[in-house]
Design a protein around this motif. Structure first.
Motif, PDB file in Angstrom:
ATOM      1  N   ALA A 265      70.912  19.889  39.714  1.00 34.43           N
ATOM      2  CA  ALA A 265      70.624  21.244  39.248  1.00 34.43           C
ATOM      3  C   ALA A 265      69.357  21.809  39.884  1.00 34.43           C
ATOM      4  O   ALA A 265      69.142  23.030  39.869  1.00 34.43           O
ATOM      5  CB  ALA A 265      70.503  21.257  37.728  1.00 34.43           C
ATOM      6  N   HIS A 266      68.508  20.945  40.425  1.00 32.70           N
ATOM      7  CA  HIS A 266      67.248  21.388  41.024  1.00 32.70           C
ATOM      8  C   HIS A 266      67.385  21.740  42.497  1.00 32.70           C
ATOM      9  O   HIS A 266      66.406  22.167  43.117  1.00 32.70           O
ATOM     10  CB  HIS A 266      66.186  20.297  40.863  1.00 32.70           C
ATOM     11  CG  HIS A 266      65.765  20.093  39.448  1.00 32.70           C
ATOM     12  ND1 HIS A 266      65.274  18.881  38.994  1.00 32.70           N
ATOM     13  CD2 HIS A 266      65.767  20.929  38.380  1.00 32.70           C
ATOM     14  CE1 HIS A 266      64.998  18.986  37.710  1.00 32.70           C
ATOM     15  NE2 HIS A 266      65.280  20.220  37.316  1.00 32.70           N
ATOM     16  N   LYS A 267      68.562  21.544  43.072  1.00 32.87           N
ATOM     17  CA  LYS A 267      68.750  21.801  44.501  1.00 32.87           C
ATOM     18  C   LYS A 267      68.413  23.259  44.831  1.00 32.87           C
ATOM     19  O   LYS A 267      68.917  24.192  44.200  1.00 32.87           O
ATOM     20  CB  LYS A 267      70.192  21.507  44.911  1.00 32.87           C
ATOM     21  CG  LYS A 267      70.447  21.622  46.424  1.00 32.87           C
ATOM     22  CD  LYS A 267      71.854  21.210  46.769  1.00 32.87           C
ATOM     23  CE  LYS A 267      72.132  21.369  48.252  1.00 32.87           C
ATOM     24  NZ  LYS A 267      71.251  20.506  49.072  1.00 32.87           N
ATOM     25  N   GLY A 268      67.547  23.452  45.806  1.00 28.87           N
ATOM     26  CA  GLY A 268      67.154  24.789  46.223  1.00 28.87           C
ATOM     27  C   GLY A 268      66.104  25.444  45.351  1.00 28.87           C
ATOM     28  O   GLY A 268      65.746  26.599  45.578  1.00 28.87           O
ATOM     29  N   THR A 269      65.579  24.697  44.346  1.00 28.93           N
ATOM     30  CA  THR A 269      64.554  25.260  43.470  1.00 28.93           C
ATOM     31  C   THR A 269      63.189  24.680  43.820  1.00 28.93           C
ATOM     32  O   THR A 269      63.056  23.864  44.735  1.00 28.93           O
ATOM     33  CB  THR A 269      64.888  24.986  41.993  1.00 28.93           C
ATOM     34  OG1 THR A 269      64.908  23.565  41.762  1.00 28.93           O
ATOM     35  CG2 THR A 269      66.248  25.561  41.634  1.00 28.93           C
ATOM     36  N   VAL A 270      62.179  25.071  43.067  1.00 32.68           N
ATOM     37  CA  VAL A 270      60.801  24.680  43.372  1.00 32.68           C
ATOM     38  C   VAL A 270      60.231  23.833  42.241  1.00 32.68           C
ATOM     39  O   VAL A 270      60.325  24.219  41.068  1.00 32.68           O
ATOM     40  CB  VAL A 270      59.924  25.944  43.577  1.00 32.68           C
ATOM     41  CG1 VAL A 270      58.478  25.551  43.833  1.00 32.68           C
ATOM     42  CG2 VAL A 270      60.464  26.789  44.721  1.00 32.68           C
ATOM     43  N   LEU A 271      59.639  22.709  42.587  1.00 36.17           N
ATOM     44  CA  LEU A 271      58.974  21.861  41.599  1.00 36.17           C
ATOM     45  C   LEU A 271      57.598  22.454  41.292  1.00 36.17           C
ATOM     46  O   LEU A 271      56.744  22.566  42.176  1.00 36.17           O
ATOM     47  CB  LEU A 271      58.820  20.436  42.152  1.00 36.17           C
ATOM     48  CG  LEU A 271      57.970  19.465  41.325  1.00 36.17           C
ATOM     49  CD1 LEU A 271      58.519  19.306  39.910  1.00 36.17           C
ATOM     50  CD2 LEU A 271      57.898  18.106  42.027  1.00 36.17           C
TER      51      LEU A 271
END
Length: 270
Positions: A176-182
């Motif tokens: 679900a975190h693919k392409g998002t920012v930590l």
């Protein structure tokens, strides 16, 4: 340089240079076999360990034993941890986009071009940065307050680098975190906790060496590492690759670029 074994140190330099060359040669052979030169990243940390180990052996009976052992252990823990982490992360992968960008337009042999553009520059940087540990190994003065401060700074850097890498690995495990920012954990306070940690580690090692003359003369070694991480390759190339991600612009506006700092409120925020 009273008290410093100049000739012993100078005599060690060809051997530490040979250690760097040996690591690079072995890495190049693996890279050619795997058809990806990004394995150089795996060898980066262990290369410093090899140099520190050779310096430790050659400085026996000359440098202060406490400083010699401290530099060997701290360099070893940092370098081996980094090599294992990058090796595990890159297992079974393809060529890193950063290396593809460098080698994609290679004139003639891609491998020969990689020797000039990747291995030679990184080998020179490895040798120059490691001069902090090399000189420190031969320094004769006892450990003092600067060395203690160096150990503390090294520990802070090691925690930031290790925890930052772990948090990023856990973040990437979730599809679900693919392409998002930590932007949580240490990544809430600096966009590059791993690079900051690396810089702190080498500044700490410098303080351990600089505690005794002529270690302070190696100040350009950690400075080069910090410059590469914060301004030349590490931070700049990472942020260039991340810039297109949704929310990254807002992340840049609210989060310190390198040194950890509480996040800023976005413009117009309350």
């Amino acid at each position: 340089m009273a008290g410093f074994p100049v000739y012993g140190f100078l005599a060690s330099l060809p051997w530490t240079a040979l250690a760097v060359a040996g690591v690079l040669a072995a890495t190049f052979a693996v890279a050619v076999a795997q058809r990806r030169h990004s394995v150089m990243d795996v060898a980066w940390g262990p290369g410093f360990v090899a140099v520190a180990a050779v310096s430790w052996l050659l400085s026996a009976g000359t440098g202060d034993d406490g400083r010699r052992l401290l530099l060997l252990l701290l360099t070893g823990v940092w370098g081996l941890r980094l090599g294992i982490h990058i090796g595990w992360r890159a297992r079974g992968g393809h060529e890193d986009p950063r290396y593809e960008a460098i080698l994609g337009g290679a004139p003639g042999s891609r491998n020969a071009y990689a020797l000039r553009r990747v291995y030679l520059p990184q080998g020179m940087v490895m040798f120059f940065v490691s001069l902090t540990a090399q000189v420190g190994m031969f320094a004769t003065g006892p450990l003092g307050w600067a060395a203690l401060l160096g150990v503390v700074l090294w520990a802070v850097g090691f925690v930031f680098e290790t925890v930052g890498d772990w948090q990023l690995a856990q973040f990437k495990k979730d599809p679900a975190h693919k392409g998002t920012v930590l932007n949580t954990g240490l990544w809430r306070y600096t966009r590059h906790p791993n690079y900051f940690g690396d810089a702190a580690v080498w500044t700490g090692l410098f303080l351990i060496a600089a505690d005794s003359w002529p270690g302070i003369l190696t100040v350009l070694s950690p400075a080069l590492m910090i410059w590469a991480l914060a301004g030349k390759t590490g931070k700049r190339l990472t942020e260039k690759a991340m810039s297109a991600r949704p929310g990254y612009k807002q992340y840049v506006e609210s989060t310190s670029g390198f040194i950890p700092w509480p996040p800023r409120r976005p413009a117009g925020g309350r």
